[in-house]
Design a protein around this motif. Structure first.
Motif, mmCIF file in Angstrom:
data_model
loop_
_atom_site.group_PDB
_atom_site.id
_atom_site.type_symbol
_atom_site.label_atom_id
_atom_site.label_comp_id
_atom_site.label_asym_id
_atom_site.label_seq_id
_atom_site.Cartn_x
_atom_site.Cartn_y
_atom_site.Cartn_z
ATOM 1 N N UNK A 12 0.699 -1.228 -0.226
ATOM 2 C CA UNK A 12 0.051 0.021 -0.043
ATOM 3 C C UNK A 12 0.756 1.233 0.120
ATOM 4 N N UNK A 13 0.161 2.406 -0.126
ATOM 5 C CA UNK A 13 0.799 3.369 -0.381
ATOM 6 C C UNK A 13 1.619 4.147 0.941
ATOM 7 N N UNK A 14 1.351 3.671 2.012
ATOM 8 C CA UNK A 14 1.656 3.812 3.372
ATOM 9 C C UNK A 14 2.743 3.097 3.762
ATOM 10 N N UNK A 15 3.354 1.967 2.962
ATOM 11 C CA UNK A 15 4.025 1.038 3.059
ATOM 12 C C UNK A 15 3.822 -0.187 3.766
ATOM 13 N N UNK A 16 4.845 -1.160 3.495
ATOM 14 C CA UNK A 16 4.590 -2.515 3.930
ATOM 15 C C UNK A 16 4.182 -2.728 5.515
ATOM 16 N N UNK A 17 4.637 -1.956 6.324
ATOM 17 C CA UNK A 17 4.298 -2.143 7.879
ATOM 18 C C UNK A 17 2.796 -1.637 8.068
ATOM 19 N N UNK A 18 2.153 -0.881 7.119
ATOM 20 C CA UNK A 18 0.842 -0.499 7.102
ATOM 21 C C UNK A 18 -0.179 -1.352 6.725
ATOM 22 N N UNK A 19 0.372 -1.657 5.039
ATOM 23 C CA UNK A 19 -0.535 -2.381 4.310
ATOM 24 C C UNK A 19 0.411 -3.159 3.437
ATOM 25 N N UNK A 20 0.544 -4.500 3.758
ATOM 26 C CA UNK A 20 1.700 -5.307 3.233
ATOM 27 C C UNK A 20 1.138 -5.751 1.710
ATOM 28 N N UNK A 21 -0.230 -6.128 1.540
ATOM 29 C CA UNK A 21 -0.821 -6.668 0.375
ATOM 30 C C UNK A 21 -2.110 -5.875 -0.030
ATOM 31 N N UNK A 22 -2.062 -4.677 -0.418
ATOM 32 C CA UNK A 22 -3.195 -4.285 -0.607
ATOM 33 C C UNK A 22 -3.609 -4.173 -2.049
ATOM 34 N N UNK A 23 -4.736 -3.602 -2.547
ATOM 35 C CA UNK A 23 -5.141 -3.476 -3.831
ATOM 36 C C UNK A 23 -4.024 -3.038 -4.951
ATOM 37 N N UNK A 24 -3.653 -3.726 -5.946
ATOM 38 C CA UNK A 24 -2.658 -3.221 -7.128
ATOM 39 C C UNK A 24 -3.312 -2.310 -7.829
ATOM 40 N N UNK A 25 -2.451 -1.110 -8.335
ATOM 41 C CA UNK A 25 -2.947 -0.268 -9.332
ATOM 42 C C UNK A 25 -3.403 -0.947 -10.544
ATOM 43 N N UNK A 26 -4.373 -0.581 -11.258
ATOM 44 C CA UNK A 26 -4.501 -1.092 -12.542
ATOM 45 C C UNK A 26 -3.757 -0.608 -13.404
ATOM 46 N N UNK A 27 -3.403 -1.557 -14.403
ATOM 47 C CA UNK A 27 -2.528 -0.987 -15.491
ATOM 48 C C UNK A 27 -3.508 -0.481 -16.943
ATOM 49 N N UNK A 28 -2.862 0.530 -17.246
ATOM 50 C CA UNK A 28 -4.050 1.456 -18.434
ATOM 51 C C UNK A 28 -3.815 0.357 -19.452
ATOM 52 N N UNK A 29 -5.087 -0.047 -20.106
ATOM 53 C CA UNK A 29 -4.984 -0.845 -21.152
ATOM 54 C C UNK A 29 -5.192 -2.324 -20.733
ATOM 55 N N UNK A 30 -4.935 -2.748 -19.451
ATOM 56 C CA UNK A 30 -5.170 -4.187 -19.199
ATOM 57 C C UNK A 30 -5.847 -4.215 -17.816
ATOM 58 N N UNK A 31 -6.992 -3.825 -17.719
ATOM 59 C CA UNK A 31 -7.738 -3.436 -16.279
ATOM 60 C C UNK A 31 -8.878 -4.562 -16.555
ATOM 61 N N UNK A 32 -8.713 -5.690 -16.351
ATOM 62 C CA UNK A 32 -9.779 -6.758 -16.263
ATOM 63 C C UNK A 32 -10.443 -6.885 -14.879
ATOM 64 N N UNK A 33 -11.808 -6.497 -14.622
ATOM 65 C CA UNK A 33 -12.111 -6.308 -13.288
ATOM 66 C C UNK A 33 -12.241 -7.776 -12.825
#
Length: 171
Positions: free
Chosen positions: A134-155
């Motif tokens: 996550x944006x606040x670092x691994x100590x806060x959010x070790x495995x949060x949602x990944x940012x979508x890749x433009x042109x390859x964002x299959x929900x």
């Protein structure tokens, strides 16, 4: 509509789960999503969540499998979080549960210990297909949602659920 107004909801992307019952217990009382558990300072508090796993195919035609559920906890620091940064500075993942089964209902229990300050807990879950620190670092959010890749964002390759918080307010 009353449930939405009261915050007693969870949202699910892709029919990842079939149902969610979250309760926080302490001092002979309990509260659920959107509610507040009022206890004396030092009361032992426990979160229990019953997660009904997906019972059939979603709109994409497959039965999703819940891989992990995270418990997120934060302190109640005032009437609003930092509106300029849209962050809750004390919120962090305090426990993650690997699910390991694909049918039925899973019960998760998390011991918050003796609560001496106002806080909240909420849950989120994922199919585990796409995660990132996550944006606040691994100590806060070790495995949060990944940012979508433009042109390859299959929900359908990135399913999550999110629950509203339960407030624990000692006095």
């Amino acid at each position: 509509m009353d449930g939405i107004r009261a915050g007693r909801i969870w949202v699910d992307h892709g029919q990842l789960i079939g149902g969610l019952d979250v309760r926080v217990f302490g001092g002979g009382r309990w509260a659920t999503l959107g509610g507040a558990l009022h206890v004396r300072k030092g009361t032992e508090v426990t979160l229990t969540a019953d997660v009904a796993l997906a019972g059939g195919p979603n709109w994409a035609g497959f039965v999703p499998e819940l891989a992990r559920v995270d418990v997120i906890q934060g302190e109640v620091t005032g009437p609003v979080a930092d509106q300029d940064t849209f962050t809750a500075p004390t919120a962090k993942v305090v426990r993650s549960y690997d699910i390991g089964t694909s049918a039925g209902t899973v019960r998760l229990t998390y011991d918050l210990g003796r609560v001496d300050r106002p806080l909240y807990v909420r849950l989120r879950g994922t199919d585990g297909n796409r995660s990132a620190v996550g944006a606040m670092g691994a100590a806060v959010d070790p495995a949060g949602p990944a940012l979508d890749v433009v042109g390859d964002a299959d929900p359908w390759r990135d399913l999550w659920f999110y629950a509203n918080p339960v407030w624990i307010l000692p006095s």
